[in-house]
Design an enzyme around this catalytic site. Structure first.
Site, mmCIF file in Angstrom:
data_model
loop_
_atom_site.group_PDB
_atom_site.id
_atom_site.type_symbol
_atom_site.label_atom_id
_atom_site.label_comp_id
_atom_site.label_asym_id
_atom_site.label_seq_id
_atom_site.Cartn_x
_atom_site.Cartn_y
_atom_site.Cartn_z
ATOM 1 N N THR A 90 0.740 -1.276 -0.007
ATOM 2 C CA THR A 90 0.177 -0.234 -0.017
ATOM 3 C C THR A 90 0.824 1.310 0.048
ATOM 4 O O THR A 90 0.836 1.712 0.956
ATOM 5 C CB THR A 90 -1.013 -0.101 1.296
ATOM 6 O OG1 THR A 90 -0.070 -0.021 2.482
ATOM 7 C CG2 THR A 90 -1.931 -1.178 1.275
ATOM 8 N N CYS A 265 7.634 2.037 5.351
ATOM 9 C CA CYS A 265 6.450 1.955 6.121
ATOM 10 C C CYS A 265 6.242 3.301 6.946
ATOM 11 O O CYS A 265 5.269 4.184 6.734
ATOM 12 C CB CYS A 265 6.598 1.159 7.250
ATOM 13 S SG CYS A 265 6.398 -0.821 6.590
#
Ligand code: UDX
Length: 452
Positions: A90, A265
């Site tokens: 994502t 991240c």
């Protein structure tokens, strides 16, 4: 589902490969799925396409035992699995702070119509809160016996296997007791090993990951804000962090001041969390995270400015050695790497930059082909006027001032990770500067050392 559960893992990236190999090591039959056929071939041949200590052994052990295989066929995966893990990426949307959910949506859209028996789809990817509830509807509509759970992963690059097999906690975002039971069965071994299980809603499970990353990023940016104050006021952030960390309510982890966080991240998850809060009409609640991001990015500019200072105010044509390209040691990941950003800023300021990294050179070359790289530390340092330590690899922290001094043309060191002991460097005639340590504080350390 009385026989041993069979698992599929969609997305052969960092998370997916680790999860698939670790689940196979627990005794499950596992089928990894990725649309990239070349990657599937590579994995089936036992080659790890990423750098992760210990993982290749797990991959090979799973393949050799016949418990692990990879495919690009969704119909094969749908027919195989009782539990389908979604581990697709994502990333940040280009030109926006939001997460790009196309891989997760694409995966569910392709899988859901193929489901024809009771099964559990388990989301592990980091997604904006509210995504799971929508996907749950899609899955239930496509196949009445299928349902969705959310089970975020907290693994760190460099310790991905240990984090997966012996996690601190397992989060089970579920909408039924049946889903909880299946997750208990999948994670029976880590649970028996002492991991705690928190059973909660889909929304809280999604938020758990976003909140954990936001907290970690805030802790790093807090100490880096203190570093800015130390630089302005004449303090030493390393001493300050030691004092803060000794309080058990604060704790020493994630208080290393320096160039700040990067990677695949924390940076994008923090931005996506803020963007989601804005969509929810709760932007005030997470406004502070914009400052966390800003503090983090300021450290990169500050590091480049320090280099300019050490070069006498002008970097035009100055040979500069950058040690580090990976976002942290123990990884070849250069996504949002602070080190490469600084190399780029320095290049923009006119410096002749050469980058060296023990593991991430290939990825760095692909990501920033415009930068110059050297295949050894000695070549990178040869003739440099300023050396910047930007990723604290053991190969760099073990450097001696004498050895490096024999290579460079001028002894200027910027320790942007607070990874070196300043005293020997200063004693060997280096101009040593660290982030969060004012020049006067560094001079005092030198004085203290000599008075002993
Ligand atoms: C992180 C989270 O730790 C993990 O739980 C989540 O699932 C994914 O993001 P990772 O990206 O592998 O994992 O890296 P981590 O070890 O957390 O480090 C993140 C960044 O923070 C690195 O760039 C590191 O150099 C930096 N960092 C870390 C600091 O600058 N100071 C610190 O004290 C700690």
């Amino acid at each position: 589902m009385s026989r041993e559960l069979r698992l599929t893992v969609f997305g052969a990236g960092y998370l997916g490969i680790t999860h698939a190999a670790c689940m196979a090591s627990l005794g499950f039959e596992v089928l990894g799925v990725d649309t990239n056929a070349a990657r599937v071939g590579q994995l089936n041949a036992g080659h790890l396409p990423i750098y992760e200590p210990g993982l290749e052994e797990f991959l090979r052990a799973g393949l050799d035992a016949g418990r692990l295989q990879f495919t690009s066929s969704y119909p094969e995966a749908a027919a195989f699995g009782d539990v389908h893990f979604i581990c697709t990426g994502t990333p940040q949307q280009p030109g926006s702070d939001r997460a790009d959910l196309s891989q997760v949506h694409g995966c569910v859209a392709a899988l859901a119509p193929l489901l024809d028996r009771p099964c559990l789809v388990v989301g592990k990817s980091t997604v904006p809160v509210g995504t799971a509830r929508r996907l749950a509807g899609e899955i239930a509509e496509a196949c009445p016996g299928a349902e969705l759970a959310w089970n975020p992963e907290f693994l760190r690059e460099g310790s991905a296997v240990a984090d997966t097999l012996a996690p601190d906690r397992i989060v089970a975002g579920v909408t039924s007791g049946r889903a909880e039971q299946i997750l208990r069965q999948v994670y029976a071994r880590p649970l028996a090993g002492g991991a705690s299980l928190v059973v909660t809603s889909l929304e809280t499970a999604e938020l758990a990951k976003a909140a954990a990353n936001a907290f970690l990023a805030t802790k790093i940016s807090f100490v880096n804000a203190m570093a800015e104050i130390c630089e302005a006021a004449g303090g030493d952030v390393r001493d300050l962090a030691q004092i803060l960390g000794a309080d058990p309510r604060i704790g020493p982890a994630f208080l290393r001041a320096g160039l700040g966080y990067g990677g695949g991240c924390l940076p994008k998850d923090i931005r996506a969390f803020v963007a989601r809060a804005e969509e929810l009409g709760a932007s005030a609640s997470l406004a502070f995270l914009r400052e966390v991001d800003a503090i983090n990015l300021r450290r990169r500019a500050r590091t480049a400015d320090l280099a300019q200072e050490l070069a006498g105010g002008n970097l035009t044509g100055v040979p500069v050695c950058v040690l580090g390209a990976a976002f942290k040691p123990g990884s070849d990941d250069v996504r949002d790497s602070p080190a490469l950003d600084v190399a780029q800023i320095l290049t923009g300021m006119g410096a002749r930059v050469t980058v060296y990294d023990p593991a991430a050179l290939d990825n760095a070359r692909r990501a920033r082909p415009e930068l110059s790289y050297a295949s050894t530390l000695a070549i990178a340092a040869q003739g440099a006027h300023v050396v910047l330590l930007l990723t604290e690899w053991p190969e760099f922290t073990a450097l001696t001032p004498g050895r490096l001094g024999g290579l460079v043309a001028r002894r200027n060191m910027i320790d942007a990770r607070n990874a070196l002991d300043p005293v020997p460097w200063q004693e060997a005639g280096w101009e040593y500067r660290a982030l969060g340590v004012a020049e006067e504080a560094a001079a005092r350390a030198r004085l203290d050392a000599s008075s002993w």
